[in-house]
Design an enzyme around this catalytic site. Structure first.
Site, PDB file in Angstrom:
ATOM      1  N   GLN A 183      10.279  37.893  65.705  1.00 55.75           N
ATOM      2  CA  GLN A 183       9.308  38.779  65.053  1.00 55.75           C
ATOM      3  C   GLN A 183       9.909  40.174  64.900  1.00 55.75           C
ATOM      4  O   GLN A 183      10.377  40.756  65.873  1.00 55.75           O
ATOM      5  CB  GLN A 183       8.022  38.822  65.893  1.00 55.75           C
TER       6      GLN A 183
ATOM      7  N   ASP B 230      12.425  31.240  59.111  1.00 54.66           N
ATOM      8  CA  ASP B 230      12.125  32.456  58.348  1.00 54.66           C
ATOM      9  C   ASP B 230      13.125  32.644  57.199  1.00 54.66           C
ATOM     10  O   ASP B 230      12.938  33.504  56.342  1.00 54.66           O
ATOM     11  CB  ASP B 230      12.179  33.687  59.268  1.00 54.66           C
TER      12      ASP B 230
ATOM     13  N   LYS C 111      -0.081  33.579  63.577  1.00 57.54           N
ATOM     14  CA  LYS C 111       0.858  32.454  63.424  1.00 57.54           C
ATOM     15  C   LYS C 111       0.531  31.380  64.444  1.00 57.54           C
ATOM     16  O   LYS C 111       0.543  30.185  64.156  1.00 57.54           O
ATOM     17  CB  LYS C 111       2.305  32.939  63.581  1.00 57.54           C
TER      18      LYS C 111
END
Ligand code: NAP
Length: 283
Positions: free
Chosen positions: A96, A119, A52
């Site tokens: 994460q 997200d 990422k």
């Protein structure tokens, strides 16, 4: 022979577009900024975060990592999220997963400001997806929808079988397909006759994380197969949930692993960060 959906090159195309978008924002004095929180020491997470970070660097998105120790307390995690929510220079916040067991990840997702929830895991954005309003859509389903768009694969009126009902992939994927007028079946570990549910589908989306769960005999001729799974075979090589080699002559379209859904997920994360930066600056 199936058309192999090239997620790698489509992802590259999207990243190039995002680079141009980031440059336009910079001309207006805005540097898109993603904050990524990792808790504990998970080797797979480190690889995902590194990938990422690489994509953000390439595009010109500022990427800042917050590494919290394994024994982090819930309130410490929430305090960091609240601090990042208030920080006007931060456009996107990503936590994460997984995080260590005692921590409540959903409470953490709920704490991420809906405007910075790149997200799409905050209930506000989950709700928006369910009622068909604009918001942040989780990156993996969003990337898969881009693949359908790019390859002009029809969804309207098609039968879709999704294997997996996670909040990250299966459920938002089902909503995306529903929003395009598909008839959706969601399968999971308690589904009694998986083969029967899948066999009739025009589109199969496998997201169980079980190698070879989709076998040749489960797929009808000409079906579209999207393989989200990321597993390792005996040699440690990355592989999906689908018997790729056996289905390459049976499917109409199929995604490979690697080089299919994975790169698209990262590309769509950068797209969501750019979207967040624009929204927060009324662009
Ligand atoms: P997850 O949270 O573990 O969910 C797996 C889902 O599969 C669950 O709903 C589970 O059912 C279902 N399932 C498991 N075994 C099954 C079986 N034998 N038959 C039918 N359903 C079964 O995983 P996830 O986060 O959704 O991820 C799924 C896979 O996609 C993993 O391999 C992950 O690494 C990969 N992934 C890839 C990307 C990418 O960018 N390529 C992104 C995200 C995830 P229950 O709900 O009943 O337990």
């Amino acid at each position: 022979m199936s058309v192999i959906i090239d997620g790698k090159s489509l992802a590259k195309e999207i990243r190039e577009n995002m680079k141009q978008e980031a440059e336009k924002l910079k001309e207006q004095g805005i540097v898109p900024h993603l904050a990524v929180i990792m808790v504990g020491n998970n080797d797979a997470s480190k690889v995902y975060v590194r990938n990422k970070s690489k994509a953000c660097d390439e595009i010109g998105i500022e990427f800042k990592e917050y590494l919290l120790p394994e024994n982090t307390k819930q309130n410490e995690l929430l305090d960091l999220i609240k601090k990042l929510n208030k920080d006007k220079s931060v456009n996107g916040i990503l936590l994460q997963s997984p995080i260590p067991k005692p921590l409540d990840i959903q409470e953490a997702f709920n704490t991420i400001s809906k405007e910075k929830d790149v997200d799409g895991f905050n209930p506000y954005n989950v709700g928006n997806l369910c009622i068909g309003q604009d918001g942040f859509i989780p990156c993996t389903p969003l990337g898969i929808m881009k693949m359908f768009e790019k390859y002009n694969i029809e969804i309207d009126g098609k039968k879709v079988a999704i294997i997996g009902r996670s909040n990250i992939v299966g459920k938002p994927m089902a909503q995306c397909m529903l929003s395009k007028n598909a008839t959706v079946t969601i399968c999971h570990s308690r589904t009694k006759e998986l083969k029967k549910e899948v066999k009739d589908a025009d589109i199969i989306i496998a997201a169980a994380g079980k190698r070879n769960i989709v076998t040749e005999d489960m797929v009808k001729d000409g079906a579209v197969i999207i393989d989200v799974g990321m597993n390792r075979n005996e040699e440690g090589k990355l592989c999906g949930d689908v018997e790729f080699e056996k289905l390459i002559n049976k499917a109409s379209y199929i995604t490979p692993v690697p080089g299919g859904v994975g790169p698209m997920t990262i590309a769509m994360l950068t797209a969501n960060v750019i979207k967040a930066a624009k929204l927060q600056n009324n662009i």
